[in-house]
Structure formats: C-alpha cells, structure tokens
Write a protein that holds these residues in place. Structure first.
Motif, PDB file in Angstrom:
ATOM      1  N   VAL A 117       0.952  -0.985   0.124  1.00 15.57           N
ATOM      2  CA  VAL A 117      -0.044  -0.063  -0.439  1.00 15.57           C
ATOM      3  C   VAL A 117       0.834   1.283  -0.092  1.00 15.57           C
ATOM      4  O   VAL A 117       1.948   1.385   0.651  1.00 15.57           O
ATOM      5  CB  VAL A 117      -0.911   0.071   0.900  1.00 15.57           C
ATOM      6  N   GLY A 118       0.613   2.298  -0.574  1.00 17.87           N
ATOM      7  CA  GLY A 118       0.813   3.542  -0.343  1.00 17.87           C
ATOM      8  C   GLY A 118       0.343   4.221   0.047  1.00 17.87           C
ATOM      9  O   GLY A 118      -1.136   4.705   0.256  1.00 17.87           O
ATOM     10  N   LEU A 119       1.038   5.238   0.977  1.00 16.82           N
ATOM     11  CA  LEU A 119       0.038   5.862   2.001  1.00 16.82           C
ATOM     12  C   LEU A 119       0.444   7.902   1.707  1.00 16.82           C
ATOM     13  O   LEU A 119       1.317   7.936   1.443  1.00 16.82           O
ATOM     14  CB  LEU A 119      -0.175   5.941   3.466  1.00 16.82           C
ATOM     15  N   PRO A 120      -0.848   8.725   1.396  1.00 14.03           N
ATOM     16  CA  PRO A 120      -0.113   9.706   1.112  1.00 14.03           C
ATOM     17  C   PRO A 120       0.877  10.995   1.703  1.00 14.03           C
ATOM     18  O   PRO A 120       1.925  11.777   1.336  1.00 14.03           O
ATOM     19  CB  PRO A 120      -1.810  11.036   1.428  1.00 14.03           C
ATOM     20  N   GLY A 121       1.247   9.986   3.169  1.00 13.09           N
ATOM     21  CA  GLY A 121       1.950  10.493   4.127  1.00 13.09           C
ATOM     22  C   GLY A 121       3.708  10.752   3.330  1.00 13.09           C
ATOM     23  O   GLY A 121       4.347  11.010   3.655  1.00 13.09           O
ATOM     24  N   LYS A 122       3.541   9.250   2.937  1.00 16.06           N
ATOM     25  CA  LYS A 122       4.841   8.819   2.464  1.00 16.06           C
ATOM     26  C   LYS A 122       5.116   8.741   0.533  1.00 16.06           C
ATOM     27  O   LYS A 122       6.088   9.206   0.197  1.00 16.06           O
ATOM     28  CB  LYS A 122       5.251   7.362   2.658  1.00 16.06           C
ATOM     29  N   THR A 123       4.132   8.795  -0.267  1.00 13.72           N
ATOM     30  CA  THR A 123       3.990   8.797  -1.745  1.00 13.72           C
ATOM     31  C   THR A 123       3.856  10.055  -2.248  1.00 13.72           C
ATOM     32  O   THR A 123       4.321  10.169  -3.697  1.00 13.72           O
ATOM     33  CB  THR A 123       3.079   7.849  -2.064  1.00 13.72           C
ATOM     34  N   GLY A 124       3.119  11.226  -1.396  1.00 15.82           N
ATOM     35  CA  GLY A 124       2.794  12.398  -1.693  1.00 15.82           C
ATOM     36  C   GLY A 124       1.739  12.354  -3.008  1.00 15.82           C
ATOM     37  O   GLY A 124       1.331  13.778  -3.148  1.00 15.82           O
ATOM     38  N   ALA A 125       1.384  11.379  -3.179  1.00 15.37           N
ATOM     39  CA  ALA A 125      -0.053  11.294  -3.803  1.00 15.37           C
ATOM     40  C   ALA A 125      -1.076  11.091  -3.118  1.00 15.37           C
ATOM     41  O   ALA A 125      -1.056  11.745  -1.701  1.00 15.37           O
ATOM     42  CB  ALA A 125      -0.488   9.867  -4.511  1.00 15.37           C
ATOM     43  N   PRO A 126      -2.121  12.221  -3.511  1.00 19.69           N
ATOM     44  CA  PRO A 126      -3.156  12.413  -2.783  1.00 19.69           C
ATOM     45  C   PRO A 126      -4.323  12.088  -2.670  1.00 19.69           C
ATOM     46  O   PRO A 126      -5.159  11.690  -1.179  1.00 19.69           O
ATOM     47  CB  PRO A 126      -4.101  13.373  -3.863  1.00 19.69           C
ATOM     48  N   HIS A 127      -3.944  10.325  -2.604  1.00 20.04           N
ATOM     49  CA  HIS A 127      -4.871   8.752  -2.126  1.00 20.04           C
ATOM     50  C   HIS A 127      -3.990   8.678  -1.772  1.00 20.04           C
ATOM     51  O   HIS A 127      -3.250   8.008  -1.980  1.00 20.04           O
ATOM     52  CB  HIS A 127      -5.925   8.849  -3.409  1.00 20.04           C
ATOM     53  N   SER A 128      -4.301   7.475  -1.141  1.00 21.61           N
ATOM     54  CA  SER A 128      -4.305   6.022  -0.189  1.00 21.61           C
ATOM     55  C   SER A 128      -4.013   5.222  -1.538  1.00 21.61           C
ATOM     56  O   SER A 128      -5.008   5.384  -2.452  1.00 21.61           O
ATOM     57  CB  SER A 128      -4.623   5.853   0.622  1.00 21.61           C
ATOM     58  N   GLN A 129      -3.244   4.100  -1.720  1.00 18.87           N
ATOM     59  CA  GLN A 129      -3.359   3.020  -2.793  1.00 18.87           C
ATOM     60  C   GLN A 129      -2.842   1.389  -2.370  1.00 18.87           C
ATOM     61  O   GLN A 129      -2.167   1.001  -1.224  1.00 18.87           O
ATOM     62  CB  GLN A 129      -2.213   3.482  -3.741  1.00 18.87           C
ATOM     63  N   VAL A 130      -3.875   1.219  -3.114  1.00 18.84           N
ATOM     64  CA  VAL A 130      -3.571   0.138  -2.887  1.00 18.84           C
ATOM     65  C   VAL A 130      -3.431  -1.479  -4.040  1.00 18.84           C
ATOM     66  O   VAL A 130      -3.605  -0.944  -4.801  1.00 18.84           O
ATOM     67  CB  VAL A 130      -5.117  -0.635  -2.228  1.00 18.84           C
ATOM     68  N   LYS A 131      -2.150  -2.314  -3.686  1.00 14.33           N
ATOM     69  CA  LYS A 131      -2.073  -3.201  -5.065  1.00 14.33           C
ATOM     70  C   LYS A 131      -2.120  -4.419  -4.751  1.00 14.33           C
ATOM     71  O   LYS A 131      -1.689  -4.445  -3.662  1.00 14.33           O
ATOM     72  CB  LYS A 131      -0.558  -2.862  -5.643  1.00 14.33           C
ATOM     73  N   LEU A 132      -2.421  -5.212  -5.247  1.00 10.47           N
ATOM     74  CA  LEU A 132      -2.945  -6.733  -4.918  1.00 10.47           C
ATOM     75  C   LEU A 132      -2.001  -7.548  -5.681  1.00 10.47           C
ATOM     76  O   LEU A 132      -1.293  -7.280  -6.247  1.00 10.47           O
ATOM     77  CB  LEU A 132      -3.895  -7.247  -5.920  1.00 10.47           C
ATOM     78  N   GLN A 133      -1.883  -8.667  -4.486  1.00  9.38           N
ATOM     79  CA  GLN A 133      -0.349  -9.666  -5.310  1.00  9.38           C
ATOM     80  C   GLN A 133      -0.927 -10.177  -7.081  1.00  9.38           C
ATOM     81  O   GLN A 133      -0.093 -10.499  -7.347  1.00  9.38           O
ATOM     82  CB  GLN A 133      -0.442 -10.623  -4.320  1.00  9.38           C
ATOM     83  N   ASP A 134      -2.416  -9.785  -7.347  1.00  5.52           N
ATOM     84  CA  ASP A 134      -2.351 -10.225  -8.863  1.00  5.52           C
ATOM     85  C   ASP A 134      -2.224  -8.972  -9.563  1.00  5.52           C
ATOM     86  O   ASP A 134      -2.384  -9.224 -10.931  1.00  5.52           O
ATOM     87  CB  ASP A 134      -4.002 -10.982  -8.789  1.00  5.52           C
ATOM     88  N   GLY A 135      -2.021  -7.629  -8.588  1.00  2.65           N
ATOM     89  CA  GLY A 135      -1.300  -7.063 -10.211  1.00  2.65           C
ATOM     90  C   GLY A 135      -2.972  -5.503 -10.282  1.00  2.65           C
ATOM     91  O   GLY A 135      -2.361  -4.963 -10.044  1.00  2.65           O
ATOM     92  N   ARG A 136      -3.801  -5.643 -10.041  1.00  2.00           N
ATOM     93  CA  ARG A 136      -5.157  -5.087 -10.091  1.00  2.00           C
ATOM     94  C   ARG A 136      -5.057  -3.854  -8.999  1.00  2.00           C
ATOM     95  O   ARG A 136      -4.145  -4.213  -8.093  1.00  2.00           O
ATOM     96  CB  ARG A 136      -6.070  -5.654  -9.661  1.00  2.00           C
ATOM     97  N   SER A 137      -5.190  -3.173  -8.657  1.00  2.00           N
ATOM     98  CA  SER A 137      -4.752  -1.806  -8.447  1.00  2.00           C
ATOM     99  C   SER A 137      -6.190  -0.811  -7.691  1.00  2.00           C
ATOM    100  O   SER A 137      -6.581  -0.677  -8.430  1.00  2.00           O
ATOM    101  CB  SER A 137      -3.535  -1.019  -8.667  1.00  2.00           C
ATOM    102  N   PHE A 138      -6.252  -0.162  -6.590  1.00  2.00           N
ATOM    103  CA  PHE A 138      -6.783   0.928  -6.355  1.00  2.00           C
ATOM    104  C   PHE A 138      -6.987   2.220  -5.967  1.00  2.00           C
ATOM    105  O   PHE A 138      -5.384   1.749  -5.417  1.00  2.00           O
ATOM    106  CB  PHE A 138      -7.696  -0.573  -5.463  1.00  2.00           C
ATOM    107  N   THR A 139      -7.019   2.970  -6.046  1.00  2.00           N
ATOM    108  CA  THR A 139      -6.829   4.008  -4.742  1.00  2.00           C
ATOM    109  C   THR A 139      -7.982   4.545  -4.081  1.00  2.00           C
ATOM    110  O   THR A 139      -9.434   3.389  -4.423  1.00  2.00           O
ATOM    111  CB  THR A 139      -6.557   5.496  -5.450  1.00  2.00           C
ATOM    112  N   CYS A 140      -8.256   5.429  -2.931  1.00  2.00           N
ATOM    113  CA  CYS A 140      -8.981   5.506  -1.750  1.00  2.00           C
ATOM    114  C   CYS A 140      -8.932   6.906  -0.978  1.00  2.00           C
ATOM    115  O   CYS A 140      -7.949   7.161  -0.882  1.00  2.00           O
ATOM    116  CB  CYS A 140      -9.917   4.951  -1.072  1.00  2.00           C
ATOM    117  N   GLU A 141     -10.256   7.635  -0.519  1.00  2.00           N
ATOM    118  CA  GLU A 141     -10.125   8.055   0.339  1.00  2.00           C
ATOM    119  C   GLU A 141      -9.594   7.814   1.715  1.00  2.00           C
ATOM    120  O   GLU A 141      -8.524   8.751   2.319  1.00  2.00           O
ATOM    121  CB  GLU A 141     -10.966   9.308   0.534  1.00  2.00           C
TER     122      GLU A 141
END
Ligand code: FAD
Length: 471
Positions: free
Chosen positions: A181-205
């Motif tokens: 996962v990537g969190l705004p405080g570390k990545t600088g992106a506006p949203h939290s990011q999630v990547k699954l083991q099968d490669g799918r990825s999602f973002t959320c507030e």
C-alpha cells in the motif's frame, strides 16, 4: 520475547517511500494481464481484510445514514466465504460476545440472523484457582440478563455477509491479497493506494487495515508496535458433555492452571467449546492424543489437586469469615463432565500480545487485531475490534457531517483517542492477569487469591469488572 519495532527515520524512510511508489507503479508481466486487469478504480473507503471485524465494519459504514452514499471496497485474501449451516455440527472457533457487540449487530440488522440460527447465552461465569480455594462467580443482576453470548465465528461472518450483500455501495473482492500500500504521507500522492498480489490496484480516500495481527497496512503506516509471544498455544475443540436432561448448560467455566487457563464455553445443552491455553509441547501432546485420552486429560485438568499454598487457604478462610460467607470450597460448583471430543475439532493457535502505538495516519486507520491482539483468557479480543468499528463509524460520520475529508488525520485522531482510552486498560489488565497466573510462587498465589476472593465478596468491585468485560 519482547520486540519494539520502530521505523527508521531520515534516508531509510525516503528510500522506503521510493520503493513503495515503484512497487505500486510497477506492472510486472508475470502477474498482470492487460486484457483482464481493469484500470485503477477509486473508492471512498477500502477495507483491507474481511475477517469478523473488517466485514462488520463494511456493513456498519454503509448502514450509517451520513456515510450511506460512500463507495466501499472490501478486500479479502481468502477464497469466498462458504456460508454457515445452523443444522450442522458445532464449529470449533467461537467467541464470547459481550452486550455492546450484540448491540452493534442489532444496529446493522445482523442480530436476527444469529438469533434465528443458534447461540448460547451465558448466565454465569465461574473462575477459580488451582493453588488455593479462591474463586469468583459472575452473574448479571441476579441472573436477570446474560453475562455474554457464545457464538460461532462463522455464524457471525454469515450474518454480517448477508447484510453486506444487500448493500449496493459495498463491493467484496475475494482472493484479493494486498501486496503493498502507499499512503499520502509517504508517497506524496493525494490518495491512499493499494496493490494486490495479482496486480490489480485501487485508490481511496481512506484505507482501513482490518487485516489481522500481521497487517500489511499497519506495517506501511510505520507506527511503533509493542509485540511479544506468550510461548503458549490456545487449543480449541468442540466437546460432548455428560449433562442431565433437566440441566441447562449456561455457565462458562475457567480454571487457572499453572500452565495457563482452561475454559469451557457453553454451546447447547449437550455441547461446550474448549479454549485451553497451555505450553507449546503440552498443546502438541494434547493434539496428538486419541479422543479418550484427551477427554480424560481435560476432565483431570478441571479437578486435579495442584500443590496448595496453605497460607493462601487460611487467609481466604479468614476473609470469608469476615464477610460472613461460606468458605470458597462450599461456594464452588464443578463443571459438567466431558464425555467426548468431536472428530477433527481440535486445533491450536499461537497466543501473543500486540499493540500499535497509533491507530491512524493521513489516509489510513487500523481496526481489530491489526491494531491490538490479546490473550483470549478474558474473551475480549474481537469485542475490542467491534468497539473500534463503532467508534470509527461514529467518528467518520461526525467528520463527514462537519466537512472533513475521510482520510484527514486531524479528525481521525479523535477515533484513536477514544480507542486508546477504552482498549489500553483492558489490554494491560488481561496481560496482567496472564502474568499473575503464570506462577505458583507462594507470595504471588497469596496475593492473587486474596484479590480474587475480595472481588467475589465486594459487589461494587465485582460489578465494575463485569461492566468493563460486558462492554
Ligand atoms: C483461541 C482463541 C479464542 C478466542 N476467543 C475469543 C473470545 O471468546 N472473544 C473475543 O472477543 N475474542 C476472542 N479471540 C480473539 C478473536 O478471535 C480475534 O480478536 C478476532 O478474530 C480478530 O478479528 P479481525 O477481523 O480483527 O482479524 P482476523 O480474524 O485476523 O482477520 C483478518 C482478515 O484479513 C485477511 N487478510 C490478512 N492479510 C491480508 C492481506 N494482505 N490482504 C487481504 N486480506 C488479508 C485474512 O484472511 C482475514 O480474513 C480468540 C482468539 C483465539 C486465538
């Protein structure tokens, strides 16, 4: 073994953030098929982990009027839940559920489902020593209401899933294991990011870590964690009881043995569930025994005479005389005799303690065992998790009403403060009890026996304990 995990500051943190970003952006040919992989989807809230706590949270969020329009994604690593058959044999994983958790199920309309299937109300609890006569018996309002309910974990999940399926705004993905996962405080992106083991990825507030004690979300949050193993296993099993037909099996029994507590939780008139915390070699031995040897060992554990601490017994006699009570020996009841163990129901689980120093950061929050894990001796683990659910939903609803963004730390810290105030005293108390009962050193036996018996004899103190345990 005590471990204090702290994330390195400075350059280590920067390179960690770069690595997270790289992993999140990478599209490895090994696990990504462009024809089947959808583009990144955005949700208001993503819950990582569809165990008891994560699934209940999904239902509770969308059940809240203020949050009802939020799009929620529940990611569970395991295959789809197979459902629960209330006419089948009793399952070996059960939980003692307190009043507040029952109220939560009622509020999300999941309680009727449980009520119509099966559960066992506990009218009384008896907890007693093995090195002295000290004992305590809990009942609520002179048996007017239940102390707790014993419910199979899969039934809770079945009830809550049934609710989730009815809610248009919750999407459940199974076999969806979060890799990073990537969190705004570390990545600088506006949203939290999630990547699954099968490669799918999602973002959320807001990303909520409900992914258990080895939480990936918690690790990426970089919070300090106090964690240690008890070097004990919890052995569970479904037991057949030798009960008279006119006896109601509605008492929960727990005896503290020198190796750890052994507990019988009622399931029905003729069945109880076992939670036996013991040393790792002993648990392996119990697991390997044939059914007859196992039931003998269990019956013996409840009645065997251990070395006594005479001073403790004498002090208890004096104490009971002072309060005008009959001796503890006379107050003590004995649990029903176990006459069998159901085939294949024996299983063991490692026991440990874990507490995250912080439950929130910008764009993420933790609930359940991802934030705290405790010894099962007081049956509080998942109840604390359900408490987190109630507090998080309340906080998010109040925040949304006041115009805060879902992932805003300024508002999320209110959730953390409420949880810490409730959870930390219970965690310290349960760990303290485990430590206090892990020795047969005479002065400690004397002290704890007096403490237990004083609590038994002083209703206001006993009621205070009951109120805390019942939620
Ligand atoms: C022997 C024993 C008896 C107990 N008895 C009681 C009791 O009587 N009362 C009580 O209150 N508590 C009890 N507990 C504690 C209780 O079982 C736990 O507190 C509870 O199960 C925690 O639920 P959870 O949903 O937070 O975590 P978990 O049950 O650990 O669920 C986490 C979920 O996240 C999923 N997951 C994990 N990693 C990922 C990933 N990377 N990606 C996607 N999904 C992921 C897992 O598959 C799992 O479904 C007991 C515990 C034990 C061991």
């Amino acid at each position: 073994m005590l471990i204090l995990l702290r994330n390195n500051a400075g350059s280590a943190a920067i390179s960690q953030a770069r690595n997270i970003a790289k992993r999140l952006l990478s599209t490895t040919t090994a696990n990504r098929n462009p024809e089947t992989t959808p583009a990144t989807e955005h949700y208001d809230i993503i819950i990582g982990g569809g165990g008891l706590v994560g699934t209940t949270l999904a239902a509770a969020l969308v059940n809240n009027v203020t949050l009802a329009d939020k799009k929620v994604l529940l990611l569970e690593g395991a295959p789809p839940f197979k459902g629960f058959d209330p006419s089948g044999p009793y399952q070996n994983r059960v939980s003692a559920i307190n009043r507040n958790s029952v109220e939560l199920f009622k509020s999300i309309n999941a309680w009727t489902h449980i009520e119509q299937a099966r559960y066992k109300p506990v009218k009384q609890m008896q907890v007693w020593e093995s090195n002295s006569d000290a004992l305590i018996q809990f009942q609520h309002d002179n048996f007017a209401s239940d102390v707790a309910c014993i419910i199979e974990n899969d039934l809770i999940l079945d009830a809550v899933y049934a609710r989730v399926k009815e809610l248009d705004n919750v999407k459940v993905l199974n076999k969806a294991r979060i890799e990073c996962v990537g969190l705004p405080g570390k990545t600088g992106a506006p949203h939290s990011q999630v990547k699954l083991q099968d490669g799918r990825s999602f973002t959320c507030e807001l990303l909520i870590g409900a992914d258990g004690a080895n939480s990936v979300v918690r690790k990426e949050m970089g919070v300090d964690v106090l964690s240690f193993n008890y070097d004990r296993m919890g052995l569970v099993a479904t037991l057949d009881l030798n009960m008279d037909d006119d006896c109601d099996n509605s008492v929960a029994w727990q005896r503290f043995l020198p190796t750890g507590p052994v507990a019988l939780l009622p399931l029905s008139a003729k069945h109880s569930s076992l939670v036996w915390s013991t040393t790792v070699p002993h648990a392996k031995e119990l697991l390997a025994m044939d059914a007859n040897a196992f039931t003998d060992a269990l019956n013996e554990a409840f009645c065997r005479q251990y070395p006594r601490v005479d001073l403790a017994d004498k002090a208890l006699q004096g104490l009971n005389a002072l309060f005008g009570n009959s001796s503890a020996q006379h107050q003590r009841q004995y649990p029903p005799r176990v006459c069998g163990v159901q085939d294949g129901s024996r299983a063991t689980f490692p026991l440990g303690f874990l507490h995250a120093s912080s439950y929130v950061c910008n764009g993420a929050a933790l609930v359940g065992d991802a934030a705290h894990r405790i010894h099962p001796l007081a049956g509080q683990g998942v109840n604390l998790g359900f408490g987190d659910v109630r507090r998080l939903v309340e906080t998010l609803a109040a925040g949304a009403y006041a115009g805060f963004k879902l992932g805003d730390t300024q508002h999320l810290v209110k959730y953390e403060r409420k949880c810490l105030a409730k959870n930390v005293p219970i965690m310290v108390g349960v760990h303290g009890l485990h430590t206090l009962y892990s020795t047969d050193f005479s002065p400690v036996v004397l002290m704890r026996s007096l403490g237990l018996q004083l609590t038994q004899n002083l209703p206001p103190i006993k009621n205070l304990f009951m109120k805390t345990a019942m939620g």
